[in-house]
Structures are given as C-alpha cells and as structure tokens.
Design a protein around this motif. Structure first.
Motif, mmCIF file in Angstrom:
data_model
loop_
_atom_site.group_PDB
_atom_site.id
_atom_site.type_symbol
_atom_site.label_atom_id
_atom_site.label_comp_id
_atom_site.label_asym_id
_atom_site.label_seq_id
_atom_site.Cartn_x
_atom_site.Cartn_y
_atom_site.Cartn_z
ATOM 1 N N LEU A 28 0.820 -1.211 0.000
ATOM 2 C CA LEU A 28 0.000 0.000 0.000
ATOM 3 C C LEU A 28 0.857 1.267 0.000
ATOM 4 C CD1 LEU A 28 -2.816 -1.040 2.510
ATOM 5 C CD2 LEU A 28 -2.817 -1.193 0.009
ATOM 6 N N GLN A 29 2.073 1.159 0.518
ATOM 7 C CA GLN A 29 3.008 2.285 0.518
ATOM 8 C C GLN A 29 3.773 2.396 -0.799
ATOM 9 O OE1 GLN A 29 5.378 1.081 3.884
ATOM 10 N NE2 GLN A 29 4.376 2.499 5.269
ATOM 11 N N HIS A 30 3.506 1.474 -1.728
ATOM 12 C CA HIS A 30 4.210 1.413 -3.022
ATOM 13 C C HIS A 30 5.700 1.137 -2.851
ATOM 14 C CE1 HIS A 30 0.544 2.748 -4.885
ATOM 15 N NE2 HIS A 30 0.554 3.877 -4.220
ATOM 16 N N LYS A 31 6.063 0.447 -1.777
ATOM 17 C CA LYS A 31 7.460 0.096 -1.542
ATOM 18 C C LYS A 31 7.829 -1.264 -2.122
ATOM 19 C CE LYS A 31 8.061 2.722 2.770
ATOM 20 N NZ LYS A 31 8.381 2.619 4.224
ATOM 21 N N THR A 32 6.825 -2.161 -2.197
ATOM 22 C CA THR A 32 7.089 -3.543 -2.585
ATOM 23 C C THR A 32 5.972 -4.044 -3.495
ATOM 24 O OG1 THR A 32 8.049 -3.870 -0.384
ATOM 25 C CG2 THR A 32 7.645 -5.841 -1.701
ATOM 26 N N PRO A 33 6.293 -4.693 -4.629
ATOM 27 C CA PRO A 33 5.243 -5.283 -5.474
ATOM 28 C C PRO A 33 4.517 -6.393 -4.724
ATOM 29 C CG PRO A 33 7.377 -5.237 -6.605
ATOM 30 C CD PRO A 33 7.640 -4.897 -5.177
ATOM 31 N N ILE A 34 3.249 -6.557 -5.008
ATOM 32 C CA ILE A 34 2.452 -7.533 -4.272
ATOM 33 C C ILE A 34 2.985 -8.952 -4.454
ATOM 34 C CG2 ILE A 34 0.732 -7.865 -6.092
ATOM 35 C CD1 ILE A 34 -1.352 -7.997 -3.738
ATOM 36 N N ALA A 35 3.525 -9.263 -5.627
ATOM 37 C CA ALA A 35 4.037 -10.613 -5.860
ATOM 38 C C ALA A 35 5.155 -10.972 -4.885
ATOM 39 C CB ALA A 35 4.529 -10.741 -7.294
ATOM 40 N N GLN A 36 5.881 -9.967 -4.421
ATOM 41 C CA GLN A 36 6.981 -10.202 -3.491
ATOM 42 C C GLN A 36 6.487 -10.414 -2.058
ATOM 43 O OE1 GLN A 36 10.159 -7.387 -4.069
ATOM 44 N NE2 GLN A 36 11.259 -8.028 -2.221
ATOM 45 N N VAL A 37 5.259 -10.066 -1.799
ATOM 46 C CA VAL A 37 4.690 -10.149 -0.451
ATOM 47 C C VAL A 37 3.910 -11.445 -0.240
ATOM 48 C CG1 VAL A 37 3.134 -8.988 1.175
ATOM 49 C CG2 VAL A 37 4.613 -7.639 -0.309
ATOM 50 N N VAL A 38 3.458 -12.052 -1.332
ATOM 51 C CA VAL A 38 2.632 -13.256 -1.236
ATOM 52 C C VAL A 38 3.407 -14.398 -0.574
ATOM 53 C CG1 VAL A 38 1.442 -15.044 -2.553
ATOM 54 C CG2 VAL A 38 1.207 -12.644 -3.223
ATOM 55 N N VAL A 39 2.770 -15.039 0.398
ATOM 56 C CA VAL A 39 3.351 -16.186 1.113
ATOM 57 C C VAL A 39 2.517 -17.425 0.787
ATOM 58 C CG1 VAL A 39 3.908 -17.186 3.358
ATOM 59 C CG2 VAL A 39 4.157 -14.711 2.989
ATOM 60 N N SER A 40 3.174 -18.487 0.348
ATOM 61 C CA SER A 40 2.489 -19.757 0.097
ATOM 62 C C SER A 40 2.443 -20.560 1.389
ATOM 63 C CB SER A 40 3.207 -20.550 -0.991
ATOM 64 O OG SER A 40 3.174 -19.853 -2.223
ATOM 65 N N THR A 41 1.305 -21.183 1.659
ATOM 66 C CA THR A 41 1.144 -21.952 2.899
ATOM 67 C C THR A 41 0.993 -23.436 2.590
ATOM 68 O OG1 THR A 41 -1.282 -21.830 2.963
ATOM 69 C CG2 THR A 41 -0.053 -19.958 3.890
ATOM 70 N N VAL A 101 -1.771 -9.458 -9.964
ATOM 71 C CA VAL A 101 -1.752 -10.913 -9.705
ATOM 72 C C VAL A 101 -3.108 -11.580 -9.908
ATOM 73 C CG1 VAL A 101 0.189 -10.721 -8.110
ATOM 74 C CG2 VAL A 101 -2.153 -10.607 -7.209
ATOM 75 N N LEU A 102 -4.108 -10.838 -10.332
ATOM 76 C CA LEU A 102 -5.455 -11.405 -10.414
ATOM 77 C C LEU A 102 -5.545 -12.580 -11.378
ATOM 78 C CD1 LEU A 102 -7.795 -8.285 -10.268
ATOM 79 C CD2 LEU A 102 -7.241 -9.902 -8.443
ATOM 80 N N ASP A 103 -4.759 -12.553 -12.457
ATOM 81 C CA ASP A 103 -4.853 -13.641 -13.430
ATOM 82 C C ASP A 103 -4.260 -14.946 -12.926
ATOM 83 O OD1 ASP A 103 -2.236 -12.790 -13.470
ATOM 84 O OD2 ASP A 103 -2.029 -12.804 -15.648
ATOM 85 N N LYS A 104 -3.629 -14.931 -11.761
ATOM 86 C CA LYS A 104 -3.043 -16.139 -11.176
ATOM 87 C C LYS A 104 -4.014 -16.877 -10.261
ATOM 88 C CE LYS A 104 1.649 -14.224 -11.164
ATOM 89 N NZ LYS A 104 2.828 -13.894 -10.336
#
Length: 253
Positions: A65-78, A115-118
């Motif tokens: 939200l701060q535009h510091k990091t792309p969302i793909a880099q934040v996603v965590v797989s469980t 990332v919506l298309d994923k």
C-alpha cells in the motif's frame, strides 16, 4: 479472472477471519481453486491461522500500500495451498497517513491487479470497522460475505453494515453485491440463536446462505494448530458446515 470477495462485518467476534481462512482452504481442497487471501485486518488473524509467523515476515500488505514492494513479493504460500498477503499490527500505523492520500479508496484494488490472473478467488479479510482499510477491501471486491453471529448485538449491527454498503454503492459508485449473509456461532440449544437466525432470514431472504456455522470448540481450537477445520477435525460438524459453505460460494458469480 478472479472472483473477489470481501469478508466483512463491523462487529468483532463474528467468525470473520475464521470464515475467510476456512473458506479459502476449502476452495483449494475440495474445488481445486487457486486462492489468495489478502489480510487487510491489522490483527493478522487469517495469516496466523494458516501458519504464517506474522511477527517474523519481511514484507506485508502495508509495504504494498506504501508502493514500496510489489504484491508478488509479499505473497506467502502456505502448506494448505492457499497464498496469503499477510499483515500484522504495523499495518494499523498506516491508517492515518493513507486516509489523507488522494485516491485512498482504490489503493488495494490497484495493488492486487497485477496478480489477479493467477487466482480463481481472492478473499479479503476486513478489519471490524468501516475505516479506510475496510473501504479499500469493499472497493477491491465484486461481492461481500457478511458473517453474523447469533447474538442481539450481531443483529443490531445489520443496519450499520447496510449503511456502509450503501456508501460504497452510492457515494463511491461501486456496485458491490451481497454474495451472502452467513449465520455463525449458532447454538441449536439456545433460543436466541433461533430467533436471530429467523430475523436474519426474514430480512435478507435469498441473500442468506443456506449454510449455518455451528458454535463448536473445534473451530476455535484449529487456528492454534495452524490448521483449518478440515485438517483439525475433518469429520466434525464445523468441517461439514464449512464444506457446505465452500459449495455455495463456489457457485456464486
């Protein structure tokens, strides 16, 4: 394109996060769907319940939200197969700065777009209020799932929820639909549960999910083991109810 659903109620203790993560796991487990959970609740409960050590993460939703990091880099797989954009209480520190930004209501919608298309489903776990984060979640969603606990205060809060949705539709011009109202924490031994469920059904009609989530100890215990109800108590009434909800949500368009 992913179906985007906010899990929203301004009241706490209604099984909002519980519904978000169990629904996510169920869609993966039983429907082979690709699911992303976006935890925009600073409590971080949805991510924590899926086994993410939320106090040890390098990146989280606030960085997106701060535009510091792309969302793909934040996603965590469980381990459950659900992907999560986690949060913790540090997200709450961003509420005031974000509230003053132009286009603040659209930050999450723009953030998740790459990332919506994923994914087949994006489930957004909302905070229990109608602040800037909840508005972002509703603006980023096609529909809203409204869990309501079987209490007098749960019933009393319906008017506030409807006013919040009217604000989004009329003032922000976003035609969000009610995907369904979910009765939670239902105790069949309790007359109040029956009365609240009847009142909700009379008010919402076919907007009510047929599924009713029972009040069970197993549902409350499962997060402490980093598991969904489907792993923790697969044959219990809670798992059966949440599987029914999976079937209903899967059909929603």
């Amino acid at each position: 394109m992913a179906r985007k659903l906010a899990v929203f109620n301004m009241k706490g203790g209604v099984a909002k996060s519980t519904t978000a993560y169990n629904l996510a796991v169920g869609l993966v487990k039983f429907k082979k769907q690709r699911v992303l959970v976006v935890d925009i609740d600073p409590q971080g409960n949805a991510g924590a319940a899926l086994g993410i050590p939320i106090w040890q993460i390098d990146f989280q939703l606030k960085d997106v939200l701060q535009h510091k990091t792309p969302i793909a880099q934040v996603v965590v797989s469980t381990a459950s197969g659900v992907d999560v954009v986690p949060s913790n209480i540090l997200l709450a520190e961003e509420e005031i700065p974000i509230s003053g930004r132009p286009g603040r209501e659209m930050l999450l919608k723009k953030a998740i777009a790459p990332v919506l298309d994923k994914y087949d489903f994006v489930l957004i776990d909302c905070p229990p209020n109608i602040g800037v984060f909840a508005i972002n979640a509703l603006m980023a969603s096609d529909g809203v799932i409204i869990p309501v606990d079987m209490s007098y205060l749960g019933l009393l809060g319906i008017q506030g929820i409807e006013r919040a949705l009217a604000l989004v539709r009329e003032q922000l011009e976003h035609p969000i639909a009610i995907a369904g109202v979910l009765a939670t924490r239902y105790d069949r031994r309790n007359n109040l549960s029956k009365e609240v469920l009847d009142a909700l059904t009379n008010h919402f009609g076919d907007k009510m999910f047929k599924t009713v989530i029972p009040e069970t100890v197993k549902i409350r215990e499962a997060p402490s083991h980093g598991q969904s109800i489907f792993e923790y108590d697969p044959n219990g009434v809670g798992a059966i109810a949440y599987r029914d909800l999976v079937n209903e949500v899967y059909k929603w368009q």
